[in-house]
Design an enzyme around this catalytic site. Structure first.
Site, short mmCIF file in Angstrom:
data_model
loop_
_atom_site.label_atom_id
_atom_site.label_comp_id
_atom_site.label_asym_id
_atom_site.label_seq_id
_atom_site.Cartn_x
_atom_site.Cartn_y
_atom_site.Cartn_z
CE1 TYR A 35 4.25 -14.05 19.18
CE2 TYR A 35 5.55 -12.89 17.52
CZ TYR A 35 4.39 -13.56 17.90
OH TYR A 35 3.39 -13.74 16.99
CG ASP A 87 -9.18 -19.11 24.58
OD1 ASP A 87 -8.74 -18.78 23.47
OD2 ASP A 87 -9.08 -18.40 25.60
CB SER A 142 4.82 -14.51 13.96
OG SER A 142 4.86 -13.10 13.85
CE LYS A 174 3.85 -17.26 17.49
NZ LYS A 174 2.72 -18.23 17.41
#
Length: 258
Positions: free
Chosen positions: A161, A41, A146, A165
């Site tokens: 986005y 992360d 997603s 995806k």
């Protein structure tokens, strides 16, 4: 359940974006099945909190601060994970960014950044994880895509986005074909509406902010990170030994009625 009967006992699992949200849900689910965790992360503070939760389950957990869109950082990340844990068995590509705004308001640099993190990042991680997974005689890669951008589920303001995806879904199929002969399975999970920090978190859930989405879902509820984590465990374990190149939609049936 003793350690030997757990589905991921003795395996090392690297989770990008593993400090919160779906990433942490996946890491905790893997830990409950005996995995050794490596969290990646950008926030060391969040990773430290996550490590506390994982180690409370009795599992070792290593932390690596890295930007998955940076090739050198990814090379170093994989090398460090292997050095710390002795090898790598499972890669979970979860790290992502999700700015939503009109195409007119996006700058080219912003669009490219979304693609760099959400699509190029998983490709880099898979590229450099591949030889390490191969050394172990095989393994698994789980990409988190997603429902947004999956089939007809594109979102207003989601041009960057959804494109990233959708690309990750196709990347999953390509890598499954390429890596399959080496006993490395590549699959994806497409989450629906999940209660995470990115969608407002537990407070938003308690305030009823998800009520409309829940009402539109056949199961009558929205999802939680543990829902994603349980599916990730399945795809990482031998329970899915003949599952390769597929996307598991985890949305309570919402896409079935769109």
């Amino acid at each position: 359940m003793d350690d030997h009967s757990k589905r991921l006992a003795g395996r090392t699992v690297l989770v990008t974006g593993g400090a919160q949200g779906n990433g942490l849900g996946i890491a905790l689910a893997m830990a409950r099945e005996g995995a050794h965790l490596v969290l990646v992360d950008l926030s060391v503070e969040r990773m430290e909190r996550a490590r506390g939760e994982i180690e409370a389950l009795g599992n070792p957990c290593h932390l690596i601060e890295a930007d998955v869109s940076d090739e050198v950082a990814v090379q170093n990340m994989i090398a460090t994970a292997v050095e710390q844990s002795g090898g790598l068995d499972v890669l979970v590509n979860n790290a992502g960014v999700f700015p939503f705004k009109s195409a007119a308001d996006f700058t080219l640099a912003e669009f490219e950044h979304v693609l760099a993190v959400n699509l190029v990042g998983p490709w880099l991680c898979a590229k450099y994880a591949f030889p390490e997974l191969k050394k172990r005689g095989g393994g698994a890669i789980v990409n988190i895509t997603s429902c947004s951008g999956h089939y007809g589920g594109a979102s207003v303001g989601g041009s960057a986005y959804d494109a990233s995806k959708g690309g990750l879904q196709q990347l999953t199929y390509s890598l499954a074909s390429e890596f399959g002969p080496h006993n490395i399975r590549v699959n994806a999970i497409a989450p629906g509406v999940i209660v995470t920090e990115g969608t407002g978190g537990q407070q938003a859930f308690e305030q009823g902010n998800f009520d409309q989405e829940a009402a539109q879902t056949p199961l009558g509820r929205v999802g939680f990170p543990d829902d994603i984590g349980r599916v990730a465990v399945f795809l990482a374990s031998e329970d899915s030994a003949f599952v390769n190149g597929t996307t598991v939609i985890v949305d309570g049936g919402a896409m079935a009625v769109w």
